[in-house]
Design a protein around this motif. Structure first.
Motif, PDB file in Angstrom:
ATOM      1  N   ARG A  41       0.825  -1.201   0.000  1.00  0.00           N
ATOM      2  CA  ARG A  41       0.000   0.000   0.000  1.00  0.00           C
ATOM      3  C   ARG A  41       0.861   1.253   0.000  1.00  0.00           C
ATOM      4  NH1 ARG A  41      -1.587   3.708   3.387  1.00  0.00           N
ATOM      5  NH2 ARG A  41      -0.502   2.761   5.133  1.00  0.00           N
ATOM      6  N   GLN A  47      -1.406   1.666  -9.101  1.00  0.00           N
ATOM      7  CA  GLN A  47      -2.607   2.467  -8.947  1.00  0.00           C
ATOM      8  C   GLN A  47      -2.834   3.280 -10.217  1.00  0.00           C
ATOM      9  OE1 GLN A  47      -2.930   4.588  -5.219  1.00  0.00           O
ATOM     10  NE2 GLN A  47      -1.679   3.059  -4.179  1.00  0.00           N
ATOM     11  N   LEU A 190      -5.606  -3.654  -7.617  1.00  0.00           N
ATOM     12  CA  LEU A 190      -4.407  -3.240  -6.907  1.00  0.00           C
ATOM     13  C   LEU A 190      -3.419  -4.392  -6.763  1.00  0.00           C
ATOM     14  CD1 LEU A 190      -6.013  -1.018  -4.129  1.00  0.00           C
ATOM     15  CD2 LEU A 190      -5.002  -0.294  -6.283  1.00  0.00           C
ATOM     16  N   MET A 220      -6.550   1.385   1.441  1.00  0.00           N
ATOM     17  CA  MET A 220      -5.805   2.505   0.882  1.00  0.00           C
ATOM     18  C   MET A 220      -5.615   3.588   1.936  1.00  0.00           C
ATOM     19  SD  MET A 220      -5.099   1.383  -1.964  1.00  0.00           S
ATOM     20  CE  MET A 220      -4.298   2.879  -2.553  1.00  0.00           C
TER      21      MET A 220
END
Length: 227
Positions: A41, A47, A190, A220
């Motif tokens: 992340r 992304q 993702l 996120m």
């Protein structure tokens, strides 16, 4: 204490110790997955979207694949050995997952579909037609993507793909030095994991299945957190 009483106590203690070991192992694995998700992340790889064209001439965006599992590889059709090997491995991973489902008797259509993708890092030579010819030798569901130099660079940049064309030879041919990584994208689009060249097809298939079995959407950053 009688002999059999002592045996019972020892057995009970062994059972408790085994349960405690199992719990600690599961907790360790849970924490490892949590750390891994946090790392991915924070890296924020993959992304955004891309706008490319597949090897049938159809315009494609990354959002077209939402709801599917994706195994993604960046390479080029003039690659003499590494790219063919990795694409063969990619196809074999998909086959291993499908064979496992057949052995388990899973009904067709009930599993999350997995889409193998190939994005070129050499759009100057890898036209739609070139990709279509090249991909005939690999998994029938492998989808090749190309586009303008700018669009291809943008797609690669999202995954921090390194790609550098080498000097041309006397005939004008050249090689492209590039990252050799398979990326696993979850149904939310993702990045969930990645695999270097040293990972075997069996290892990757086991890892993908584990991600499928334990999948939760990747959290996120909220407003104010580091992106």
């Amino acid at each position: 204490m009688p002999f059999w009483g002592r045996v019972g106590v020892v057995a009970a203690a062994g059972t408790a110790a085994g349960a405690a070991w199992w719990y600690l192992r599961e907790e360790k694995e849970r924490r490892r997955r949590a750390r891994r998700q946090e790392e991915l992340r924070t890296l924020a790889l993959g992304q955004g979207d891309f706008q490319l064209v597949d090897h049938t001439g159809r315009a494609r965006r990354k959002s077209d694949f939402l709801g599917r599992w994706v195994l993604l590889y960046f390479g080029f059709t003039h690659c003499p050995d590494v790219c063919p090997e990795e694409l063969e491995k990619l196809g074999r991973v998909v086959e291993l997952l499908e064979q496992e489902d057949v052995r388990k008797g899973t009904q067709k259509g009930t599993l999350p579909p997995i889409q193998p993708l190939f994005i070129t890092v050499d759009p100057e030579r890898d036209s739609v037609e070139a990709l279509a010819r090249y991909l005939r030798d690999f998994h029938p569901r492998l989808l090749g993507l190309t586009g303008s130099a700018e669009a291809v660079r943008a797609a690669g940049k999202a995954y921090r793909v390194y790609a550098q064309a080498g000097p041309p030879d006397a005939s004008g041919e050249y090689l492209v030095d590039h990252s050799i990584i398979l990326y696993l994208l979850g149904p939310d689009g993702l990045l969930l994991d990645y695999y270097g060249r040293a990972k075997s097809e069996e290892h990757i298939a086991r890892s993908v299945r584990h991600h499928m079995d334990t999948y939760q959407p990747l959290p996120m950053p909220t407003q104010g957190q580091k992106k």
